[in-house]
Design a protein around this motif. Structure first.
Motif, PDB file in Angstrom:
ATOM      1  N   LYS A 541      41.124  15.108 -50.086  1.00 25.53           N
ATOM      2  CA  LYS A 541      42.244  15.885 -50.023  1.00 25.53           C
ATOM      3  C   LYS A 541      43.553  15.509 -50.695  1.00 25.53           C
ATOM      4  CE  LYS A 541      40.137  18.296 -46.869  1.00 25.53           C
ATOM      5  NZ  LYS A 541      39.876  19.670 -46.832  1.00 25.53           N
ATOM      6  N   TYR A 542      43.526  14.600 -51.218  1.00 30.10           N
ATOM      7  CA  TYR A 542      44.776  13.984 -52.077  1.00 30.10           C
ATOM      8  C   TYR A 542      44.954  14.556 -53.042  1.00 30.10           C
ATOM      9  CZ  TYR A 542      47.678  10.732 -54.603  1.00 30.10           C
ATOM     10  OH  TYR A 542      48.641   9.813 -55.237  1.00 30.10           O
ATOM     11  N   LYS A 543      46.202  14.851 -53.485  1.00 34.95           N
ATOM     12  CA  LYS A 543      46.760  15.408 -54.548  1.00 34.95           C
ATOM     13  C   LYS A 543      47.935  14.529 -55.268  1.00 34.95           C
ATOM     14  CE  LYS A 543      49.528  19.594 -56.001  1.00 34.95           C
ATOM     15  NZ  LYS A 543      50.191  20.762 -55.754  1.00 34.95           N
ATOM     16  N   GLU A 544      47.876  14.215 -56.440  1.00 29.78           N
ATOM     17  CA  GLU A 544      48.854  13.358 -57.090  1.00 29.78           C
ATOM     18  C   GLU A 544      50.162  14.150 -57.028  1.00 29.78           C
ATOM     19  OE1 GLU A 544      50.180  10.122 -58.867  1.00 29.78           O
ATOM     20  OE2 GLU A 544      48.225  10.371 -58.577  1.00 29.78           O
ATOM     21  N   GLY A 545      51.375  13.490 -56.733  1.00 30.93           N
ATOM     22  CA  GLY A 545      52.664  14.181 -56.666  1.00 30.93           C
ATOM     23  C   GLY A 545      52.869  15.160 -55.404  1.00 30.93           C
ATOM     24  N   MET A 546      52.004  14.807 -54.685  1.00 28.23           N
ATOM     25  CA  MET A 546      52.134  16.049 -53.196  1.00 28.23           C
ATOM     26  C   MET A 546      53.559  15.993 -52.889  1.00 28.23           C
ATOM     27  SD  MET A 546      49.829  15.919 -49.903  1.00 28.23           S
ATOM     28  CE  MET A 546      48.193  16.010 -50.822  1.00 28.23           C
ATOM     29  N   THR A 547      53.819  17.314 -52.380  1.00 28.89           N
ATOM     30  CA  THR A 547      55.489  17.442 -51.715  1.00 28.89           C
ATOM     31  C   THR A 547      55.378  18.108 -50.591  1.00 28.89           C
ATOM     32  OG1 THR A 547      55.605  19.571 -52.823  1.00 28.89           O
ATOM     33  CG2 THR A 547      56.243  17.682 -54.318  1.00 28.89           C
ATOM     34  N   LEU A 548      56.387  18.136 -50.072  1.00 27.40           N
ATOM     35  CA  LEU A 548      56.374  18.750 -48.653  1.00 27.40           C
ATOM     36  C   LEU A 548      55.893  20.329 -48.962  1.00 27.40           C
ATOM     37  CD1 LEU A 548      57.234  18.464 -45.838  1.00 27.40           C
ATOM     38  CD2 LEU A 548      59.711  19.056 -46.355  1.00 27.40           C
ATOM     39  N   ASP A 549      56.222  20.869 -49.903  1.00 32.80           N
ATOM     40  CA  ASP A 549      55.921  22.225 -50.072  1.00 32.80           C
ATOM     41  C   ASP A 549      54.210  22.333 -49.853  1.00 32.80           C
ATOM     42  OD1 ASP A 549      58.225  23.579 -50.464  1.00 32.80           O
ATOM     43  OD2 ASP A 549      58.280  23.003 -52.687  1.00 32.80           O
ATOM     44  N   ASP A 550      53.504  21.352 -50.404  1.00 32.73           N
ATOM     45  CA  ASP A 550      52.045  21.164 -50.394  1.00 32.73           C
ATOM     46  C   ASP A 550      51.597  21.227 -49.003  1.00 32.73           C
ATOM     47  OD1 ASP A 550      51.451  21.270 -53.303  1.00 32.73           O
ATOM     48  OD2 ASP A 550      52.287  19.350 -53.096  1.00 32.73           O
ATOM     49  N   VAL A 551      52.490  20.326 -48.289  1.00 31.34           N
ATOM     50  CA  VAL A 551      52.084  20.134 -46.919  1.00 31.34           C
ATOM     51  C   VAL A 551      52.145  21.462 -46.031  1.00 31.34           C
ATOM     52  CG1 VAL A 551      52.976  18.970 -44.750  1.00 31.34           C
ATOM     53  CG2 VAL A 551      52.929  17.734 -46.971  1.00 31.34           C
ATOM     54  N   ILE A 552      53.263  22.323 -46.171  1.00 28.67           N
ATOM     55  CA  ILE A 552      53.546  23.479 -45.751  1.00 28.67           C
ATOM     56  C   ILE A 552      52.429  24.372 -46.079  1.00 28.67           C
ATOM     57  CG2 ILE A 552      55.221  25.560 -45.487  1.00 28.67           C
ATOM     58  CD1 ILE A 552      57.263  23.366 -46.232  1.00 28.67           C
ATOM     59  N   VAL A 553      52.080  24.578 -47.182  1.00 26.46           N
ATOM     60  CA  VAL A 553      50.876  25.290 -47.609  1.00 26.46           C
ATOM     61  C   VAL A 553      49.623  25.228 -46.996  1.00 26.46           C
ATOM     62  CG1 VAL A 553      49.531  25.976 -49.420  1.00 26.46           C
ATOM     63  CG2 VAL A 553      51.894  25.989 -49.921  1.00 26.46           C
ATOM     64  N   TRP A 554      49.369  23.882 -46.935  1.00 27.06           N
ATOM     65  CA  TRP A 554      48.115  23.337 -45.984  1.00 27.06           C
ATOM     66  C   TRP A 554      48.228  23.919 -44.607  1.00 27.06           C
ATOM     67  CZ3 TRP A 554      46.855  20.276 -41.835  1.00 27.06           C
ATOM     68  CH2 TRP A 554      45.757  19.911 -41.625  1.00 27.06           C
ATOM     69  N   GLU A 555      49.245  23.645 -43.833  1.00 23.53           N
ATOM     70  CA  GLU A 555      49.516  23.841 -42.518  1.00 23.53           C
ATOM     71  C   GLU A 555      49.282  25.492 -42.373  1.00 23.53           C
ATOM     72  OE1 GLU A 555      52.210  20.179 -40.798  1.00 23.53           O
ATOM     73  OE2 GLU A 555      53.068  22.346 -40.974  1.00 23.53           O
ATOM     74  N   LYS A 556      49.863  26.370 -43.406  1.00 20.12           N
ATOM     75  CA  LYS A 556      49.921  27.755 -43.250  1.00 20.12           C
ATOM     76  C   LYS A 556      48.284  28.157 -43.348  1.00 20.12           C
ATOM     77  CE  LYS A 556      54.584  29.005 -44.361  1.00 20.12           C
ATOM     78  NZ  LYS A 556      55.392  29.712 -45.469  1.00 20.12           N
ATOM     79  N   SER A 557      47.749  27.498 -44.258  1.00 21.34           N
ATOM     80  CA  SER A 557      46.297  28.108 -44.462  1.00 21.34           C
ATOM     81  C   SER A 557      45.460  27.655 -43.499  1.00 21.34           C
ATOM     82  CB  SER A 557      45.735  27.502 -45.799  1.00 21.34           C
ATOM     83  OG  SER A 557      45.686  25.911 -45.908  1.00 21.34           O
ATOM     84  N   THR A 558      45.407  26.444 -42.778  1.00 21.59           N
ATOM     85  CA  THR A 558      44.616  26.149 -41.685  1.00 21.59           C
ATOM     86  C   THR A 558      45.173  26.151 -40.248  1.00 21.59           C
ATOM     87  OG1 THR A 558      45.795  23.940 -41.686  1.00 21.59           O
ATOM     88  CG2 THR A 558      43.915  24.025 -43.166  1.00 21.59           C
ATOM     89  N   GLY A 559      46.573  26.741 -40.104  1.00 24.11           N
ATOM     90  CA  GLY A 559      46.906  26.549 -38.780  1.00 24.11           C
ATOM     91  C   GLY A 559      47.276  25.246 -37.966  1.00 24.11           C
ATOM     92  N   LYS A 560      47.161  24.286 -38.763  1.00 22.39           N
ATOM     93  CA  LYS A 560      47.307  22.944 -38.091  1.00 22.39           C
ATOM     94  C   LYS A 560      48.501  22.229 -38.497  1.00 22.39           C
ATOM     95  CE  LYS A 560      42.119  23.083 -37.845  1.00 22.39           C
ATOM     96  NZ  LYS A 560      40.905  22.650 -38.440  1.00 22.39           N
ATOM     97  N   LYS A 561      48.580  21.112 -37.778  1.00 23.63           N
ATOM     98  CA  LYS A 561      49.908  20.191 -38.210  1.00 23.63           C
ATOM     99  C   LYS A 561      49.533  19.064 -38.793  1.00 23.63           C
ATOM    100  CE  LYS A 561      53.240  21.349 -37.454  1.00 23.63           C
ATOM    101  NZ  LYS A 561      53.986  22.235 -38.188  1.00 23.63           N
ATOM    102  N   ALA A 562      50.028  18.738 -40.148  1.00 18.98           N
ATOM    103  CA  ALA A 562      49.484  17.724 -41.213  1.00 18.98           C
ATOM    104  C   ALA A 562      49.620  16.442 -40.118  1.00 18.98           C
ATOM    105  CB  ALA A 562      50.307  17.876 -42.406  1.00 18.98           C
ATOM    106  N   PHE A 563      50.740  16.082 -39.570  1.00 19.12           N
ATOM    107  CA  PHE A 563      50.897  14.697 -38.799  1.00 19.12           C
ATOM    108  C   PHE A 563      50.352  15.096 -37.291  1.00 19.12           C
ATOM    109  CE2 PHE A 563      53.981  15.064 -42.102  1.00 19.12           C
ATOM    110  CZ  PHE A 563      53.933  13.927 -42.697  1.00 19.12           C
ATOM    111  N   GLY A 564      49.490  15.968 -37.011  1.00 18.15           N
ATOM    112  CA  GLY A 564      49.112  16.015 -35.679  1.00 18.15           C
ATOM    113  C   GLY A 564      50.063  16.636 -34.797  1.00 18.15           C
ATOM    114  N   ASN A 565      49.737  16.563 -33.412  1.00 20.02           N
ATOM    115  CA  ASN A 565      50.515  17.468 -32.306  1.00 20.02           C
ATOM    116  C   ASN A 565      51.276  16.420 -31.722  1.00 20.02           C
ATOM    117  OD1 ASN A 565      49.011  19.957 -33.317  1.00 20.02           O
ATOM    118  ND2 ASN A 565      47.200  19.296 -32.142  1.00 20.02           N
ATOM    119  N   ASP A 566      51.538  15.326 -31.678  1.00 19.02           N
ATOM    120  CA  ASP A 566      52.254  14.534 -30.977  1.00 19.02           C
ATOM    121  C   ASP A 566      53.555  14.313 -31.227  1.00 19.02           C
ATOM    122  OD1 ASP A 566      49.791  13.878 -29.590  1.00 19.02           O
ATOM    123  OD2 ASP A 566      49.094  12.359 -31.361  1.00 19.02           O
TER     124      ASP A 566
END
Length: 820
Positions: A541-566
């Motif tokens: 799942k790793y992407k070189e130079g990953m940014t917060l924008d990439d995290v937000i895109v992943w969350e929107k596409s999966t409906g999940k939280k990148a750092f978990g629900n805690d």
């Protein structure tokens, strides 16, 4: 302990661990924000010279040591009736292989055929975890439990025996044994006492598996161990535990729980109860003084303040505040013993005073007496002003006697200034002082200036002395302070000292250790050990130079939280800032950019988390957590790396496939941080630079690393040796000194997985990542408070991100300009 109850404990620990774990300190999410600058203190200064000499009236030496038969460790020691009493709890484990969970339960793995050597803790990396999870790093593992269908293994109770040894010296020891019913146990070393007739009083606990409840009784025993009477206690409360038990000479029994005290006479008839008014109050220490009075110290905490008061508790439960004792103890750890009416302990000394004294007197200076207090606990007590007994971790007892002042040798003093001490150098100080006939290390622990009214008083005094000219020879500072002192020209360049001494050289250090505290090629501070906080994720799942924008895109596409629900809103913001503060604050100029688009984006991202903690008591929480990363229900795991094997364990246990380490995905920062415990430099004004370096050099010796086999070494060769070892099979040294290899495994729910050593390519990637980090973890309470205060209106929907960012930018720029 019932498995369902264990799951609640695991759930709680996992939540706190996932939120973020800091090394060597208690973590409060509100205090997780980094800072770069540390300002000038407003505290007044006094000359450190009063501390740069040995207090010859506070020097003791070990006159003898001995062991008690059958004692592997000392649980606690008290002094009464003209003799000492030492106690130890012995657990009689069944022969079946299994895993200790609680005080008296072993979970036996049905699938386990042979002994499995120790593996990493599958629940948390925090050494301060609840007792119920402490031993999950031992043999077998609980993952043979099916947390969805219920536990179908066997719960085996452990038989316990409590032994008290009474003695005046090693030739006059009487052992009294108390064997408890199966499943009964004593919760700690403060749960027993003795009266003047040598009757023993012991609080015994037991856990009811069927009702999932704990019960407690206090028992009175005769001197030969026969039970005289038993009384149930704590029956009025669903949650009750014994914090302290103290027994006066006349047999009055005082038993404290979290915020209440029950009092009984010598026949165990209840005579009174004291309950504290506030649920934010707790009893921090309790003693019986020389007048046979029961004294407690009560700490009360609110969101932004704390107070400490000392009370005398009567036999009827009536409490009377003693303002004299409140002022004298002032939050320090109370002790009892003969010789003085009162004692208390600090990091470096034991102080004593009598009723009516205006100030306490230093009775023992641990460093001047070459006493290592790393495992002191409740194993020290005074028989008189001139003698005390101290237990050690190996079960031996040491008798210390006062050295006449005229027999204390004069040596030149090298001062070490620190706040809250440094456990890492205790042994080195003692070894140096014992071996050196010309110099002696004198530790000045500024934390002793802290009070309940101002816990930062020690930090302020330390900063004032260091910057005001009363500088210790060796300065052990936090990272933000160290950088500030470098900029102020307080440190000397260590490079010439390293070159002229037959020890560690600058080029022996990791490149990061050469760079972090350097300016213009001059090295001002060094550290022997460090750890890393970083993010671990699947390599796929790793992407070189990953940014917060990439995290937000992943969350929107999966409906999940990148750092978990805690996480909560504040928890996520604080955690991400702790990794990336250098994105918003330039350490060289003090310029802030908290009104930048990146910070606003961070605010908006944190705002997608819940306002309050979403704690789940669901029976399948453990299963959900175990599958969180493997099933891509979360993207990132916040990892605490103290060895290459930490990475390998998480790779296999959490992800079950190849992973990489990376920084927090915020633009403009490494996104990973170095956690450094002991940062050492030498004052440029020191008259003993060479001798000071001789001591610091000892913290890079073979002996030092053998005694501190935890954390990442700052020496390149040692890092390479650790990396190479991670590519080889795990091993242990048996009783014959032979190296025995074994196959490491982890348990993932109901299956066992074999853990293969890391490849040479993997350890090279890990080392390159670790050595490339330059961002050092720092914190500033005031900065944190400003951010926390100003973000609450945004998180509650009262203000916009733009409004909040502008306010934070303005306040923090003013704050930093004033402190720079």
């Amino acid at each position: 302990m019932k498995i369902k109850t264990l799951k609640k404990v695991i759930c709680t620990v996992l939540c706190s661990t996932m939120a973020f774990t800091l090394a060597g300190c208690s973590f409060n999410p509100k205090n997780a924000i980094s800072t770069i600058l540390n300002g000038n203190s407003q505290s007044s200064s006094s000359d450190v010279a009063v501390n740069d000499k040995v207090n010859k009236d506070a020097v003791f030496h070990e006159s003898k040591s001995f062991s008690l038969e059958g004692f592997d460790y000392i649980d606690s020691v008290i002094s009464a009736n003209g003799k000492y009493y030492a106690a130890q709890m012995i657990y009689d484990y069944p022969e079946e292989e299994g895993m200790l969970y609680g005080e008296n339960d072993i979970v036996v793995s049905e699938e386990e055929d042979e002994e499995t050597p120790d593996s990493e803790n599958p629940v948390t990396d925090d050494d301060n975890s609840a007792d119920e999870t402490e031993d999950t790093e031992t043999e077998g593992d609980s993952e043979t439990i099916d947390y969805e269908d219920g536990y179908d293994g066997e719960i085996v109770d452990v038989n316990t025996e409590f032994i008290i040894a009474s003695f005046t010296d090693e030739n006059d020891v009487k052992y009294t044994s108390f064997k408890f019913e199966t499943g009964e146990y004593i919760s700690g070393g403060s749960s027993w006492g003795v009266d003047s007739e040598e009757n023993y009083y012991i609080v015994v606990s037991a856990y009811d598996e069927q009702n999932e409840s704990e019960s407690h009784v206090v028992r009175k025993y005769s001197a030969d161990g026969n039970m005289i009477k038993e009384l149930a206690i704590g029956t009025e409360s669903d949650f009750y535990y014994v914090n302290y038990m103290r027994v006066s000479s006349d047999g009055t029994v005082f038993i404290t729980s979290e915020n209440s005290i029950d009092i009984f006479d010598k026949d165990l008839n209840k005579t009174g109860t004291y309950s504290m008014d506030s649920q934010n109050s707790y009893i921090s220490s309790a003693i019986i003084n020389t007048q046979n009075e029961f004294i407690v110290q009560v700490e009360t905490w609110t969101d932004d303040s704390s107070s400490v008061k000392v009370y005398k508790i009567g036999k009827d439960g009536k409490a009377e505040e003693d303002s004299f004792l409140s002022g004298m103890f002032n939050g320090k750890s109370m002790m009892s013993g003969a010789g003085y009416d009162y004692y208390y302990k600090t990091n470096s000394s034991i102080m004593g005073f009598n009723a009516g004294d205006k100030q306490a007197k230093e009775i023992v200076n641990f460093y001047d007496s070459d006493i290592n207090t790393e495992y002191l606990g409740e194993t020290i007590c005074f028989a008189s002003k001139e003698q005390f007994l101290m237990g050690s971790m190996d079960g031996s007892l040491c008798v210390y006697e006062k050295v006449p002042a005229d027999q204390v040798a004069d040596r030149e003093i090298i001062t070490v200034g620190t706040v809250w001490g440094s456990y890492m150098i205790n042994s080195q100080v003692i070894d140096f002082n014992k071996a050196n006939n010309q110099y002696r290390i004198k530790v000045i622990d500024y934390s002793e200036y802290a009070t309940p009214d101002d816990w930062e008083a020690g930090v302020k005094r330390f900063n004032t002395d260091v910057t005001g000219g009363n500088t210790p020879d060796i300065i052990i500072a936090e990272a933000n302070e160290a950088n500030n002192y470098i900029d102020k020209g307080i440190y000397t360049d260590l490079t010439p000292l390293m070159n002229n001494y037959n020890g560690v050289k600058k080029e022996d250090l990791l490149q990061s250790a050469q760079d972090v505290f350097s300016r213009d090629g001059k090295l001002y501070c060094v550290y022997p050990i460090f750890t890393v906080e970083a993010v671990q994720m699947k390599k796929s799942k790793y992407k070189e130079g990953m940014t917060l924008d990439d995290v937000i895109v992943w969350e929107k596409s999966t409906g999940k939280k990148a750092f978990g629900n805690d996480f909560t809103k504040s928890g996520m913001l604080n955690t991400m800032l702790s990794f990336n503060m250098d994105s918003f604050l330039d350490p060289s100029t003090g310029k802030c950019s908290f009104d930048s688009d990146e910070f606003k984006k961070l605010l908006e991202y944190a705002n997608t988390y819940p306002l309050e903690e979403n704690y789940s008591e669901s029976d399948d929480y453990y299963t959900e957590y175990m599958n969180r990363y493997r099933n891509d229900n979360a993207l990132f795991s916040l990892e605490y790396i103290s060895s290459f094997r930490d990475f390998n364990w998480s790779k296999n246990y959490r992800f079950d496939e190849d992973t990489v380490l990376m920084g927090m995905p915020i633009t403009g920062s490494d996104g990973a941080i170095l956690q450094i415990d002991t940062i050492m430099g030498i004052s440029d004004k020191s008259k003993h630079k060479e001798a000071a370096w001789e001591f610091i050099n000892s913290c890079f010796s073979d002996e030092f690393y053998q005694n501190h086999n935890w954390g990442l070494p700052a020496i390149e060769k040692r890092m390479d040796d650790m990396a190479k070892e991670a590519t080889e099979p795990s091993y242990y040294i048996d009783e014959n000194g032979k190296k025995v290899e074994y196959e490491e495994t982890v348990y993932i729910l109901d299956r066992e997985k074999k853990v293969q050593p890391l490849t040479a390519e993997e350890v090279a990637e890990i080392k390159n990542f670790v050595v490339g980090i330059r961002n050092v973890y720092m914190w500033d309470t005031e900065l944190n408070n400003i951010v926390d205060e100003e973000t609450q209106p945004y998180f509650s929907g009262q203000k916009s991100a733009d409004e909040v960012a502008k306010i934070i930018q303005s306040r923090l720029q003013i704050y930093i300009n004033e402190r720079k």
